[in-house]
Write a protein that holds these residues in place. Structure first.
Motif, PDB file in Angstrom:
ATOM      1  N   LYS A 215       0.817  -1.226   0.000  1.00 28.19           N
ATOM      2  CA  LYS A 215       0.000   0.000   0.000  1.00 28.19           C
ATOM      3  C   LYS A 215       0.846   1.270   0.000  1.00 28.19           C
ATOM      4  CE  LYS A 215      -0.929   0.324   4.978  1.00 28.19           C
ATOM      5  NZ  LYS A 215      -1.933   0.051   5.993  1.00 28.19           N
ATOM      6  N   ASN A 216       2.179   1.121   0.100  1.00 29.09           N
ATOM      7  CA  ASN A 216       3.065   2.280   0.105  1.00 29.09           C
ATOM      8  C   ASN A 216       4.128   2.142  -0.984  1.00 29.09           C
ATOM      9  OD1 ASN A 216       4.202   4.709   0.933  1.00 29.09           O
ATOM     10  ND2 ASN A 216       5.443   3.749   2.538  1.00 29.09           N
ATOM     11  N   PHE A 217       3.689   1.949  -2.204  1.00 28.72           N
ATOM     12  CA  PHE A 217       4.535   1.901  -3.406  1.00 28.72           C
ATOM     13  C   PHE A 217       5.551   0.747  -3.398  1.00 28.72           C
ATOM     14  CE2 PHE A 217       3.548   6.315  -2.281  1.00 28.72           C
ATOM     15  CZ  PHE A 217       2.796   6.721  -3.388  1.00 28.72           C
ATOM     16  N   GLY A 218       5.445  -0.155  -2.430  1.00 23.90           N
ATOM     17  CA  GLY A 218       6.412  -1.262  -2.350  1.00 23.90           C
ATOM     18  C   GLY A 218       7.645  -0.928  -1.521  1.00 23.90           C
ATOM     19  N   PHE A 219       7.639   0.244  -0.839  1.00 27.36           N
ATOM     20  CA  PHE A 219       8.813   0.639  -0.039  1.00 27.36           C
ATOM     21  C   PHE A 219       9.007  -0.277   1.170  1.00 27.36           C
ATOM     22  CE2 PHE A 219       8.557   4.926  -1.967  1.00 27.36           C
ATOM     23  CZ  PHE A 219       9.909   5.139  -2.196  1.00 27.36           C
ATOM     24  N   LYS A 220      10.176  -0.894   1.259  1.00 19.17           N
ATOM     25  CA  LYS A 220      10.529  -1.616   2.486  1.00 19.17           C
ATOM     26  C   LYS A 220      11.298  -0.668   3.395  1.00 19.17           C
ATOM     27  CE  LYS A 220      12.608  -5.820   4.213  1.00 19.17           C
ATOM     28  NZ  LYS A 220      13.285  -7.063   3.889  1.00 19.17           N
ATOM     29  N   ASN A 221      12.181   0.080   2.797  1.00 18.91           N
ATOM     30  CA  ASN A 221      12.899   1.143   3.505  1.00 18.91           C
ATOM     31  C   ASN A 221      13.314   2.177   2.461  1.00 18.91           C
ATOM     32  OD1 ASN A 221      15.268   0.143   2.257  1.00 18.91           O
ATOM     33  ND2 ASN A 221      15.470  -1.382   3.897  1.00 18.91           N
ATOM     34  N   GLU A 223      15.759   2.684   0.647  1.00 20.66           N
ATOM     35  CA  GLU A 223      16.462   2.273  -0.576  1.00 20.66           C
ATOM     36  C   GLU A 223      15.829   1.102  -1.300  1.00 20.66           C
ATOM     37  OE1 GLU A 223      20.494   1.527   0.453  1.00 20.66           O
ATOM     38  OE2 GLU A 223      20.875   3.613   0.984  1.00 20.66           O
ATOM     39  N   ASN A 224      14.998   0.362  -0.573  1.00 23.58           N
ATOM     40  CA  ASN A 224      14.468  -0.875  -1.162  1.00 23.58           C
ATOM     41  C   ASN A 224      12.992  -0.819  -1.496  1.00 23.58           C
ATOM     42  OD1 ASN A 224      16.622  -2.713  -1.257  1.00 23.58           O
ATOM     43  ND2 ASN A 224      16.550  -2.901   0.971  1.00 23.58           N
ATOM     44  N   ILE A 225      12.718  -1.020  -2.785  1.00 18.02           N
ATOM     45  CA  ILE A 225      11.324  -1.193  -3.227  1.00 18.02           C
ATOM     46  C   ILE A 225      11.206  -2.681  -3.536  1.00 18.02           C
ATOM     47  CG2 ILE A 225       9.697  -0.724  -5.083  1.00 18.02           C
ATOM     48  CD1 ILE A 225       9.944   1.839  -3.884  1.00 18.02           C
ATOM     49  N   VAL A 226      10.384  -3.383  -2.753  1.00 12.83           N
ATOM     50  CA  VAL A 226      10.384  -4.841  -2.883  1.00 12.83           C
ATOM     51  C   VAL A 226       9.239  -5.407  -3.726  1.00 12.83           C
ATOM     52  CG1 VAL A 226      11.746  -5.352  -0.820  1.00 12.83           C
ATOM     53  CG2 VAL A 226       9.277  -4.997  -0.596  1.00 12.83           C
ATOM     54  N   VAL A 227       8.186  -4.608  -3.943  1.00 12.14           N
ATOM     55  CA  VAL A 227       7.106  -5.034  -4.853  1.00 12.14           C
ATOM     56  C   VAL A 227       6.618  -3.804  -5.628  1.00 12.14           C
ATOM     57  CG1 VAL A 227       6.123  -7.020  -3.612  1.00 12.14           C
ATOM     58  CG2 VAL A 227       5.393  -4.728  -2.970  1.00 12.14           C
ATOM     59  N   PRO A 228       5.983  -4.030  -6.804  1.00 14.89           N
ATOM     60  CA  PRO A 228       5.430  -2.868  -7.524  1.00 14.89           C
ATOM     61  C   PRO A 228       4.139  -2.419  -6.835  1.00 14.89           C
ATOM     62  CG  PRO A 228       5.052  -4.884  -8.767  1.00 14.89           C
ATOM     63  CD  PRO A 228       5.777  -5.292  -7.530  1.00 14.89           C
ATOM     64  N   GLY A 229       4.300  -1.732  -5.740  1.00 15.76           N
ATOM     65  CA  GLY A 229       3.140  -1.353  -4.913  1.00 15.76           C
ATOM     66  C   GLY A 229       2.381  -0.169  -5.469  1.00 15.76           C
ATOM     67  N   ILE A 230       1.384   0.237  -4.731  1.00  7.50           N
ATOM     68  CA  ILE A 230       0.514   1.343  -5.149  1.00  7.50           C
ATOM     69  C   ILE A 230       0.361   2.282  -3.950  1.00  7.50           C
ATOM     70  CG2 ILE A 230      -1.698   0.267  -4.501  1.00  7.50           C
ATOM     71  CD1 ILE A 230      -2.643   1.081  -7.364  1.00  7.50           C
ATOM     72  N   ASN A 231      -0.349   3.386  -4.131  1.00  5.39           N
ATOM     73  CA  ASN A 231      -0.597   4.277  -2.987  1.00  5.39           C
ATOM     74  C   ASN A 231      -2.012   4.024  -2.466  1.00  5.39           C
ATOM     75  OD1 ASN A 231      -0.875   6.274  -1.129  1.00  5.39           O
ATOM     76  ND2 ASN A 231      -0.535   7.969  -2.546  1.00  5.39           N
ATOM     77  N   ALA A 232      -2.110   3.331  -1.343  1.00  3.15           N
ATOM     78  CA  ALA A 232      -3.439   3.009  -0.787  1.00  3.15           C
ATOM     79  C   ALA A 232      -3.468   3.307   0.707  1.00  3.15           C
ATOM     80  CB  ALA A 232      -3.772   1.547  -1.064  1.00  3.15           C
ATOM     81  N   LYS A 233      -2.691   4.304   1.120  1.00  2.00           N
ATOM     82  CA  LYS A 233      -2.566   4.591   2.556  1.00  2.00           C
ATOM     83  C   LYS A 233      -3.756   5.405   3.072  1.00  2.00           C
ATOM     84  CE  LYS A 233       1.172   6.993   2.117  1.00  2.00           C
ATOM     85  NZ  LYS A 233       1.268   7.075   0.662  1.00  2.00           N
ATOM     86  N   MET A 234      -4.103   5.172   4.327  1.00  2.24           N
ATOM     87  CA  MET A 234      -5.103   6.017   4.981  1.00  2.24           C
ATOM     88  C   MET A 234      -4.389   7.259   5.523  1.00  2.24           C
ATOM     89  SD  MET A 234      -7.617   5.164   8.189  1.00  2.24           S
ATOM     90  CE  MET A 234      -8.973   4.490   7.256  1.00  2.24           C
ATOM     91  N   ASN A 235      -5.019   8.444   5.372  1.00  2.00           N
ATOM     92  CA  ASN A 235      -4.365   9.658   5.862  1.00  2.00           C
ATOM     93  C   ASN A 235      -4.808   9.998   7.291  1.00  2.00           C
ATOM     94  OD1 ASN A 235      -6.685  11.443   5.831  1.00  2.00           O
ATOM     95  ND2 ASN A 235      -6.481  11.495   3.585  1.00  2.00           N
ATOM     96  N   GLU A 236      -4.198  11.014   7.862  1.00  2.00           N
ATOM     97  CA  GLU A 236      -4.442  11.350   9.271  1.00  2.00           C
ATOM     98  C   GLU A 236      -5.859  11.861   9.536  1.00  2.00           C
ATOM     99  OE1 GLU A 236      -2.135   9.697  10.930  1.00  2.00           O
ATOM    100  OE2 GLU A 236      -1.797  11.375  12.286  1.00  2.00           O
ATOM    101  N   PHE A 237      -6.424  12.549   8.561  1.00  2.00           N
ATOM    102  CA  PHE A 237      -7.769  13.083   8.763  1.00  2.00           C
ATOM    103  C   PHE A 237      -8.792  11.939   8.782  1.00  2.00           C
ATOM    104  CE2 PHE A 237     -11.509  15.746   7.614  1.00  2.00           C
ATOM    105  CZ  PHE A 237     -11.458  16.556   8.744  1.00  2.00           C
ATOM    106  N   GLN A 238      -8.621  10.998   7.875  1.00  2.00           N
ATOM    107  CA  GLN A 238      -9.499   9.820   7.861  1.00  2.00           C
ATOM    108  C   GLN A 238      -9.406   9.073   9.192  1.00  2.00           C
ATOM    109  OE1 GLN A 238      -7.605   8.205   4.210  1.00  2.00           O
ATOM    110  NE2 GLN A 238      -9.672   7.822   3.470  1.00  2.00           N
TER     111      GLN A 238
END
Ligand SMILES: Cc1ncc(COP(=O)(O)O)c(C=O)c1O
Length: 396
Positions: A215-221, A223-238
């Motif tokens: 849900k966060n673009f595949g970011f592990k840290n 430097e590392n993108i481990v999967v072709p992720g997408i942006n599906a994060k819940m924001n602070e207001f939600q």
């Protein structure tokens, strides 16, 4: 002929419960002070913890909406090939399969619950089937035991679309604890919402990491993108709205329960109008109030009633009509043939969702029921109608 005045303002099927404004302003202050708007801030952490406890979930992951949550759930479970699902659902259910290049296989539903009929699932299984995707339609729980038995026998995953089922329990077990994974939608039209939003609950701890990366673009840290992720994060207001709404959902369910009883009481005697009642051992959430119309017994068709109600400023919805299997993108699938789905076809053509939300007045339910009664075969219903209409006109 009896007269009923139309509602002055339109009555829609749903209206979102909202937290107190000052509580929202306080939350905005907290978010503004933190200057942390998304990517797992303080509100998100707090909400995740509270929601996990509320749903009694072993694991939870929050999302910006239910559709992306379900889409990523299919990936986390490594689903492929074919997935058996219901045609009697919102478009998002088969769409998430399509977006994962999985073929939805439509199976017919149970005439009592409107959920997937476990007795028919077995016939739809092929060597390509990897999972079953049932929906707890309008918050009525599926036959979770029947579905689990089939899934276990064939080594299939079970992923529940629990978009409508927030707050539901079966034999004291929270609804999100069945199957491998469940998805909740927190869209504004749901009984519990975060404006837009969603969550997954699941048993297998190892899914958590996959979902967090996905849900966060595949970011592990950094430097590392481990999967072709997408942006599906819940924001602070939600998340902040979610926290405030948790305090309100119990009261909303109670109000809808009361209004549901009024509807049932009033519509019970009308020939050709049917509705579902309580299921044994189930704590319901009374998400919405659904009727089916038997044209022969009632006197007019579902569509005629739908149009007639509009004349009184009452806006119902034909959920779910047409069936997903009739959408242009799915209608050529072999399982979409009407002969394969006789129960779903019949229910879809007779179903109507009536207005139901906590801030609706009991008086409004009486008036909506009066309008429905007015359109019933008059000879059988004249007495009841006259008595209620007179009292309404007295109050107008
Ligand atoms: C059965 C069902 N599944 C999935 C969804 C999609 O959820 P969301 O709107 O949060 O993306 C919805 C409704 O919104 C729904 O009713």
């Amino acid at each position: 002929m009896t007269q009923i005045k139309p509602f002055e303002k339109p009555i829609y099927i749903s209206r979102p419960p909202l937290p107190d404004r000052t509580a929202v302003y306080r939350k905005i202050d907290e978010i503004w002070d933190s200057q942390w708007l998304t990517n797992v801030g303080a509100q998100h952490l707090q909400f995740e913890k509270k929601l996990k406890a509320y749903l009694d979930a072993s694991n939870i992951s929050l999302f910006c909406n239910g559709t992306l949550a379900l889409q990523l759930a299919c990936q986390a479970l490594r689903l492929s090939g074919e997935v058996i699902t219901t045609p009697f659902t919102f478009a998002a259910t088969p769409h998430v399969l399509y977006w994962n290049r999985i073929a939805p296989v439509f199976c017919d539903i149970d005439p009592e619950t409107y959920n997937l009929d476990p007795n028919l699932i077995e016939n739809m299984i092929t060597p390509n089937t990897t999972a079953i995707l049932p929906v707890h339609v309008f918050g009525y729980p599926c036959d979770t035991q029947g579905i689990r038995e089939i899934a276990d026998r064939y080594g299939l995953r079970v992923i529940y679309d629990a978009a409508h089922a927030f707050g539901v329990e079966v034999s004291g077990e929270k609804i999100g604890n069945f199957g491998d994974l469940s998805m909740f939608s927190f869209h504004a039209t749901k009984i519990y919402h975060t404006l837009e939003g969603g969550a997954l609950t699941f048993k297998d701890e190892s899914l958590r990491e996959r979902l967090e990366f996905a849900k966060n673009f595949g970011f592990k840290n950094e430097e590392n993108i481990v999967v072709p992720g997408i942006n599906a994060k819940m924001n602070e207001f939600q998340a902040a709205i979610g926290l405030l709404m948790l305090d309100l959902v119990g009261e909303e369910i109670e109000k809808r329960k009361h209004l549901t009883m009024v509807y049932r009481d009033r519509l019970n005697e009308i020939p050709g109008i049917y509705f579902r009642t309580e299921r044994p051992k189930v704590k319901h959430n009374y998400y919405n109030f659904i009727i089916t119309v038997d044209e022969n017994k009632f006197g007019i068709s579902r569509d005629e009633l739908y149009n007639a109600l509009k004349q009184y400023n009452i806006y119902t919805r034909r959920y779910f009509y047409p069936l997903c299997s009739q959408f242009q993108c799915y209608r050529n699938y072999p399982s979409s043939a009407a002969e394969n789905l006789p129960v779903a076809e019949k229910i879809s053509k007779s179903i109507l969702t009536l207005p139901l939300y906590g801030s609706l007045e009991e008086e409004d339910i009486h008036k909506i029921s009066d309008v429905i009664a007015l359109h019933a075969k008059r000879n059988t219903y004249a007495f009841n109608l006259r008595s209620t209409c007179v009292s309404h006109q007295d109050r107008m």
